[in-house]
Scaffold this active site. Structure first.
Site, PDB file in Angstrom:
ATOM      1  N   GLU A  17       0.840  -1.198   0.000  1.00 35.59           N
ATOM      2  CA  GLU A  17       0.000   0.000   0.000  1.00 35.59           C
ATOM      3  C   GLU A  17       0.876   1.250   0.000  1.00 35.59           C
ATOM      4  O   GLU A  17       2.033   1.209   0.452  1.00 35.59           O
ATOM      5  CB  GLU A  17      -0.880  -0.031   1.275  1.00 35.59           C
ATOM      6  N   GLU A  48     -12.515  -2.500   2.609  1.00 34.78           N
ATOM      7  CA  GLU A  48     -13.071  -2.177   3.935  1.00 34.78           C
ATOM      8  C   GLU A  48     -14.181  -1.119   3.806  1.00 34.78           C
ATOM      9  O   GLU A  48     -14.167  -0.078   4.473  1.00 34.78           O
ATOM     10  CB  GLU A  48     -11.957  -1.741   4.909  1.00 34.78           C
ATOM     11  N   TYR A  95      -6.763  -9.322  11.477  1.00 31.52           N
ATOM     12  CA  TYR A  95      -5.426  -9.050  12.000  1.00 31.52           C
ATOM     13  C   TYR A  95      -5.256  -9.706  13.363  1.00 31.52           C
ATOM     14  O   TYR A  95      -6.201  -9.748  14.164  1.00 31.52           O
ATOM     15  CB  TYR A  95      -5.193  -7.535  12.124  1.00 31.52           C
ATOM     16  N   GLU A 152      -6.178  -9.284   3.624  1.00 28.05           N
ATOM     17  CA  GLU A 152      -5.348  -8.636   4.644  1.00 28.05           C
ATOM     18  C   GLU A 152      -5.316  -9.533   5.863  1.00 28.05           C
ATOM     19  O   GLU A 152      -6.365  -9.848   6.447  1.00 28.05           O
ATOM     20  CB  GLU A 152      -5.885  -7.245   5.022  1.00 28.05           C
TER      21      GLU A 152
HETATM   22  O1  AHR Z   1      -2.935  -2.762   6.238  1.00 29.80           O
HETATM   23  C1  AHR Z   1      -3.184  -1.551   6.868  1.00 29.80           C
HETATM   24  C2  AHR Z   1      -4.649  -1.140   6.787  1.00 29.80           C
HETATM   25  O2  AHR Z   1      -5.417  -2.063   7.497  1.00 29.80           O
HETATM   26  C3  AHR Z   1      -5.268  -1.130   5.420  1.00 29.80           C
HETATM   27  O3  AHR Z   1      -5.021   0.031   4.740  1.00 29.80           O
HETATM   28  C4  AHR Z   1      -6.721  -1.280   5.718  1.00 29.80           C
HETATM   29  O4  AHR Z   1      -7.431  -1.907   4.690  1.00 29.80           O
HETATM   30  C5  AHR Z   1      -6.743  -2.054   7.026  1.00 29.80           C
HETATM   31  O5  AHR Z   1      -7.551  -1.458   7.961  1.00 29.80           O
END
Ligand code: AHR
Length: 512
Positions: free
Chosen positions: A46, A194, A259, A316
């Site tokens: 990114e 997102e 995450y 992600e």
């Molecule tokens: O990976 C960092 C951020 O995490 C990304 O930009 C977003 O899609 C997510 O919240």
């Protein structure tokens, strides 16, 4: 394994005459299932912190090998793990990005603000052509996230035509004038990122209508098939999945983001390298939650799509910690420890085992951001423990999944417990069987018996990645502290492999 060990089967695992618990892994070598798509081993870059700028794309005066401004030591490292695809330009940045700003002569490109990530100046010197040149150098497929949040269907439509149309049109001519007469044929397109959060704060009902609108104009030009990926849920938002599966038909895939947060607290995520067992355990628990997410989301998908046409795209994933002290909080720069390698190995095992649905995944993010493969400091560059796991696991790419079953002692911390061992297995086109095992126990060498159910390999080789402490990591002073080495602590006995898996280790066996 010591001689004379008598195994007493106790249901889920066994105990040797010396009281040591033995884990059992059964691999059904003769029953290959679906192919594990190589795209499950994908990555994400990114416009965030030092991933693109000062990561892939460096100052022309930096004394490293470059092609244009693309850093070649990084390109070579990623080629070595057979990187299959790269997702770009975001992330949250994707829903702010105007593609037109990033084409044409660099000196004519507008200067904009990356308002999501640190409010830094974006000179747009790295745009669409530069990204696609990078993918060409990497030998990987591009995966572009289109702007739904602040963009229009027209802008997305034009971007696709600009890239993929082979005939005569103003946009195709513009592409040729900008140096690429041939169409690029970009196939993977994310329609929003997102959208429940930074991509527009939408409800699933509103998003699924938006998706239907945008996807209508994502055309297949000149024989190129667009693989449209809808924005899926945030972790355990099962309602989002339900609504999208109900309302949307035309999609190749739907995404999922999860995450790993060691503390369970987004406000105070904990350090990447200074933590104790509570945060080690917390991270593993959060990482293994991926399995529950896949199980529940795929159950919803199965109700609407019995033939499993739609892929789950975990575009992600990875551990998110506090930034390194003294670095810009908006840049998400974090170190990468042995703990992260175990997270990578365990998550990839889960993906392999769910490869009937998980057709693509992208670790966040490739360089200098979150769970990186590569860290840089000016001309210095290091490969993280996570990188080495991707190298060990590349053997699973496009191989056929072999069902595997694990019966192992739990890893207990306080009043909680999680699976102490996880595994996956595959057979490649040359008939080579690969078995990847992750021992999460921080202090226990796990006596493990791998049962190949009647399959006698002529040769067995192993690789291991481990270290003394879960906080160990590669630094610019000690870049090779953690890497894979030959693994010898096992014996083959017919169709059994008896191994001693070190605490906190990733082991990959190759059987010919
Ligand atoms: O990976 C960092 C951020 O995490 C990304 O930009 C977003 O899609 C997510 O919240």
């Amino acid at each position: 394994m010591k001689k004379g060990i008598i195994l007493l089967m106790l249901g889920c695992f066994s105990i040797s005459m010396f009281g040591q618990k033995t884990a059992h892994v059964t691999v059904q070598v003769t029953q290959p299932k679906q192919q594990i798509s190589k795209h499950v081993y994908g990555h994400f870059a990114e416009h965030l912190g030092r991933c693109i700028y000062d990561g892939f794309w460096v100052d022309p005066n930096l004394p490293v090998e470059k092609q244009g401004r693309i850093r070649m030591d990084i390109v070579k490292a990623l080629r070595d793990i057979d990187i299959p695809n790269l997702r770009w330009p975001g992330g949250c940045y994707a829903d702010e990005y105007q593609w037109i700003d990033g084409v044409g002569k660099p000196e004519d490109r507008p200067v904009t603000i990356n308002s999501h990530w640190g409010g830094v100046t974006e000179d747009n010197s790295f745009g669409t052509h530069e990204f696609l040149e990078l993918c060409e150098l990497l030998g990987c497929d591009p995966y572009i996230s289109a702007n739904v949040g602040s963009g229009t269907p027209e802008q997305m439509r034009d971007w696709i035509e600009y890239l993929n149309f082979a005939g005569e049109s103003t946009l195709a001519k513009q592409r040729a004038a900008n140096g690429h007469p041939e169409p690029y044929g970009v196939s993977f397109w994310g329609i929003g990122n997102e959208s429940w959060g930074c991509g527009g704060n939408m409800t699933p009902e509103f998003y699924s209508d938006q998706y239907r609108l945008f996807q209508t104009y994502a055309r297949d030009y000149s024989g190129n098939r667009i693989r449209k990926i809808a924005c899926g849920p945030n972790g355990a938002d099962y309602n989002w999945m339900e609504v999208c599966m109900k309302n949307i038909r035309s999609m190749w895939g739907i995404s999922l983001h999860h995450y790993t947060i060691a503390t369970g607290n987004w406000g105070k995520k904990g350090s990447a390298t200074t933590f104790k067992e509570d945060e080690y355990f917390g991270a593993m628990k959060s990482c293994l939650f991926m399995e529950e997410l896949l199980q529940k989301h795929t159950a919803i998908m199965d109700r609407y799509d019995r033939q499993q046409r739609v892929g789950l795209v975990v575009d992600e994933w990875g551990i998110w910690t506090d930034v390194e002290p003294g670095t810009n909080p908006g840049f998400l720069y974090q170190q990468n420890s042995l703990r992260d390698a175990l997270i990578a190995g365990s998550t990839l095992n889960i993906f392999n085992n769910y490869s009937h649905r998980v057709r693509m995944a992208n670790l966040a993010q490739t360089i200098n951001v979150l769970q990186s493969l590569v860290l840089t400091d000016k001309e210095k560059m290091l490969l993280t423990p996570t990188y080495h796991v991707f190298k060990m696991y590349k053997v699973h790419q496009d191989a056929k999944l072999l069902p595997s079953f694990v019966d192992a002692p739990k890893y207990t911390y306080g009043k909680e417990e999680i699976d102490g061992l996880n595994a996956s297995a595959s057979i490649d086109e040359n008939g080579v069987v690969h078995i990847s095992l992750v021992n999460l126990n921080p202090a226990t060498t796990l006596a493990t018996q791998v049962n190949l159910n009647g399959y006698n390999a002529k040769s067995v080789k192993g690789e291991v990645l481990t270290s003394k402490s879960f906080t160990d990591h590669n630094s610019f002073d000690q870049p090779n502290k953690i890497k894979a080495t030959e693994y010898k602590d096992f014996k083959q006995k017919g169709d059994l492999i008896e191994a001693q898996l070190p605490p906190m280790s990733v082991v990959v066996f190759s059987l010919k």
